[in-house]
Design a protein around this motif. Structure first.
Motif, PDB file in Angstrom:
ATOM      1  N   LEU A 157     -30.806 -15.482  66.286  1.00 13.12           N
ATOM      2  CA  LEU A 157     -30.466 -16.380  67.524  1.00 13.12           C
ATOM      3  C   LEU A 157     -29.882 -15.540  68.901  1.00 13.12           C
ATOM      4  N   ASN A 158     -29.743 -14.371  68.654  1.00 18.50           N
ATOM      5  CA  ASN A 158     -29.106 -13.454  69.537  1.00 18.50           C
ATOM      6  C   ASN A 158     -27.879 -14.126  69.863  1.00 18.50           C
ATOM      7  N   LEU A 159     -26.957 -14.392  68.961  1.00 10.65           N
ATOM      8  CA  LEU A 159     -25.650 -14.922  69.147  1.00 10.65           C
ATOM      9  C   LEU A 159     -24.498 -14.020  68.515  1.00 10.65           C
ATOM     10  N   LYS A 160     -23.389 -13.920  68.985  1.00  9.68           N
ATOM     11  CA  LYS A 160     -22.239 -13.134  68.400  1.00  9.68           C
ATOM     12  C   LYS A 160     -21.745 -14.289  67.334  1.00  9.68           C
ATOM     13  N   PRO A 161     -21.544 -13.277  66.179  1.00 10.60           N
ATOM     14  CA  PRO A 161     -20.936 -14.100  64.873  1.00 10.60           C
ATOM     15  C   PRO A 161     -19.827 -15.224  65.264  1.00 10.60           C
ATOM     16  N   ALA A 162     -18.785 -14.706  66.265  1.00 12.02           N
ATOM     17  CA  ALA A 162     -17.808 -15.780  66.424  1.00 12.02           C
ATOM     18  C   ALA A 162     -18.452 -17.118  67.153  1.00 12.02           C
ATOM     19  N   ASN A 163     -19.526 -17.057  67.768  1.00 17.92           N
ATOM     20  CA  ASN A 163     -20.241 -18.118  68.170  1.00 17.92           C
ATOM     21  C   ASN A 163     -20.772 -18.956  67.318  1.00 17.92           C
ATOM     22  N   ILE A 164     -21.380 -18.405  66.268  1.00 18.74           N
ATOM     23  CA  ILE A 164     -22.037 -18.910  65.236  1.00 18.74           C
ATOM     24  C   ILE A 164     -20.827 -19.750  64.445  1.00 18.74           C
ATOM     25  N   TYR A 165     -19.829 -19.135  64.015  1.00 21.60           N
ATOM     26  CA  TYR A 165     -18.579 -19.939  63.520  1.00 21.60           C
ATOM     27  C   TYR A 165     -18.131 -20.968  64.370  1.00 21.60           C
ATOM     28  N   PHE A 166     -18.020 -20.819  65.633  1.00 17.86           N
ATOM     29  CA  PHE A 166     -17.428 -21.811  66.617  1.00 17.86           C
ATOM     30  C   PHE A 166     -18.679 -22.835  66.376  1.00 17.86           C
ATOM     31  N   ALA A 167     -19.545 -22.818  66.533  1.00 19.91           N
ATOM     32  CA  ALA A 167     -20.751 -23.799  66.616  1.00 19.91           C
ATOM     33  C   ALA A 167     -20.804 -24.531  65.253  1.00 19.91           C
ATOM     34  N   ARG A 168     -20.893 -23.802  64.235  1.00 23.82           N
ATOM     35  CA  ARG A 168     -20.906 -24.711  62.828  1.00 23.82           C
ATOM     36  C   ARG A 168     -19.420 -25.249  62.809  1.00 23.82           C
ATOM     37  N   SER A 169     -18.255 -24.973  63.236  1.00 25.38           N
ATOM     38  CA  SER A 169     -16.971 -25.825  63.306  1.00 25.38           C
ATOM     39  C   SER A 169     -17.301 -27.006  64.089  1.00 25.38           C
ATOM     40  N   ARG A 170     -17.595 -26.812  65.263  1.00 29.11           N
ATOM     41  CA  ARG A 170     -17.999 -28.184  66.036  1.00 29.11           C
ATOM     42  C   ARG A 170     -18.856 -29.172  65.677  1.00 29.11           C
ATOM     43  N   VAL A 171     -20.199 -28.486  65.054  1.00 26.01           N
ATOM     44  CA  VAL A 171     -20.813 -29.438  64.502  1.00 26.01           C
ATOM     45  C   VAL A 171     -20.250 -30.334  63.181  1.00 26.01           C
ATOM     46  N   MET A 172     -19.719 -29.464  62.447  1.00 27.39           N
ATOM     47  CA  MET A 172     -19.242 -30.080  61.290  1.00 27.39           C
ATOM     48  C   MET A 172     -18.031 -31.011  61.376  1.00 27.39           C
ATOM     49  N   LYS A 173     -17.285 -30.969  62.604  1.00 25.98           N
ATOM     50  CA  LYS A 173     -16.061 -31.671  62.902  1.00 25.98           C
ATOM     51  C   LYS A 173     -17.004 -33.015  63.502  1.00 25.98           C
ATOM     52  N   ARG A 174     -18.064 -32.998  64.272  1.00 30.20           N
ATOM     53  CA  ARG A 174     -18.628 -34.122  64.833  1.00 30.20           C
ATOM     54  C   ARG A 174     -19.355 -35.052  63.813  1.00 30.20           C
ATOM     55  N   LEU A 175     -19.775 -34.235  62.702  1.00 28.65           N
ATOM     56  CA  LEU A 175     -20.685 -34.792  61.601  1.00 28.65           C
ATOM     57  C   LEU A 175     -19.497 -35.768  60.786  1.00 28.65           C
ATOM     58  N   LYS A 176     -18.535 -35.199  60.623  1.00 28.18           N
ATOM     59  CA  LYS A 176     -17.386 -35.747  59.693  1.00 28.18           C
ATOM     60  C   LYS A 176     -16.826 -37.056  60.663  1.00 28.18           C
ATOM     61  N   GLN A 177     -16.669 -36.969  61.976  1.00 26.74           N
ATOM     62  CA  GLN A 177     -16.348 -38.060  62.683  1.00 26.74           C
ATOM     63  C   GLN A 177     -17.481 -39.384  62.761  1.00 26.74           C
ATOM     64  N   ILE A 178     -18.756 -38.919  62.950  1.00 26.10           N
ATOM     65  CA  ILE A 178     -19.673 -39.864  62.869  1.00 26.10           C
ATOM     66  C   ILE A 178     -19.616 -40.659  61.639  1.00 26.10           C
ATOM     67  N   VAL A 179     -19.593 -39.811  60.429  1.00 29.54           N
ATOM     68  CA  VAL A 179     -19.614 -40.542  59.059  1.00 29.54           C
ATOM     69  C   VAL A 179     -18.453 -41.426  58.939  1.00 29.54           C
ATOM     70  N   GLN A 180     -17.342 -41.046  59.105  1.00 28.71           N
ATOM     71  CA  GLN A 180     -16.019 -41.811  59.130  1.00 28.71           C
ATOM     72  C   GLN A 180     -16.329 -43.055  59.901  1.00 28.71           C
ATOM     73  N   GLN A 181     -16.765 -42.877  61.117  1.00 26.96           N
ATOM     74  CA  GLN A 181     -16.912 -44.244  61.937  1.00 26.96           C
ATOM     75  C   GLN A 181     -18.036 -45.054  61.363  1.00 26.96           C
ATOM     76  N   PHE A 182     -18.948 -44.657  60.698  1.00 25.28           N
ATOM     77  CA  PHE A 182     -20.055 -45.552  59.945  1.00 25.28           C
ATOM     78  C   PHE A 182     -19.445 -46.064  58.732  1.00 25.28           C
ATOM     79  N   GLU A 183     -18.891 -45.378  57.785  1.00 27.79           N
ATOM     80  CA  GLU A 183     -18.252 -45.841  56.765  1.00 27.79           C
ATOM     81  C   GLU A 183     -16.997 -46.811  57.015  1.00 27.79           C
ATOM     82  N   ALA A 184     -16.533 -46.486  58.059  1.00 31.95           N
ATOM     83  CA  ALA A 184     -15.346 -47.622  58.481  1.00 31.95           C
ATOM     84  C   ALA A 184     -15.868 -49.095  58.923  1.00 31.95           C
ATOM     85  N   THR A 185     -17.330 -49.126  59.270  1.00 33.53           N
ATOM     86  CA  THR A 185     -17.706 -50.324  59.697  1.00 33.53           C
ATOM     87  C   THR A 185     -18.266 -51.240  58.492  1.00 33.53           C
TER      88      THR A 185
END
Length: 80
Positions: A52-80
């Motif tokens: 992807l021609n990205l710095k490794p730090a950017n990949i870690y940041f992107a992964r963390s950001r997506v995982m955090k958002r995934l967890k939020q969405i799943v928690q919201q879904f399961e709370a309903t």
């Protein structure tokens, strides 16, 4: 039992795929690709960085950001 385990696994898979669709629409393509390639497909950070021609730090940041958002969405879904 095996049937219950299979049903639970399939449920978790479907919830993940649904949440992934939600997150993919809300992040940049590079962010999504960095997450998907490194976390789901299991490529090394170095391989993803080169692909992807990205710095490794950017990949870690992107992964963390997506995982955090995934967890939020799943928690919201399961709370309903």
């Amino acid at each position: 039992s095996d049937l219950a385990t299979s049903i639970d696994t399939e449920y978790e898979r479907e919830v993940f795929l649904w949440a992934a669709d939600q997150v993919r629409e809300s992040v940049s393509p590079h962010t999504w690709q960095a997450f998907w390639l490194s976390h789901v497909e299991g490529l090394s950070i170095e391989d993803v960085s080169n692909r992807l021609n990205l710095k490794p730090a950017n990949i870690y940041f992107a992964r963390s950001r997506v995982m955090k958002r995934l967890k939020q969405i799943v928690q919201q879904f399961e709370a309903t």
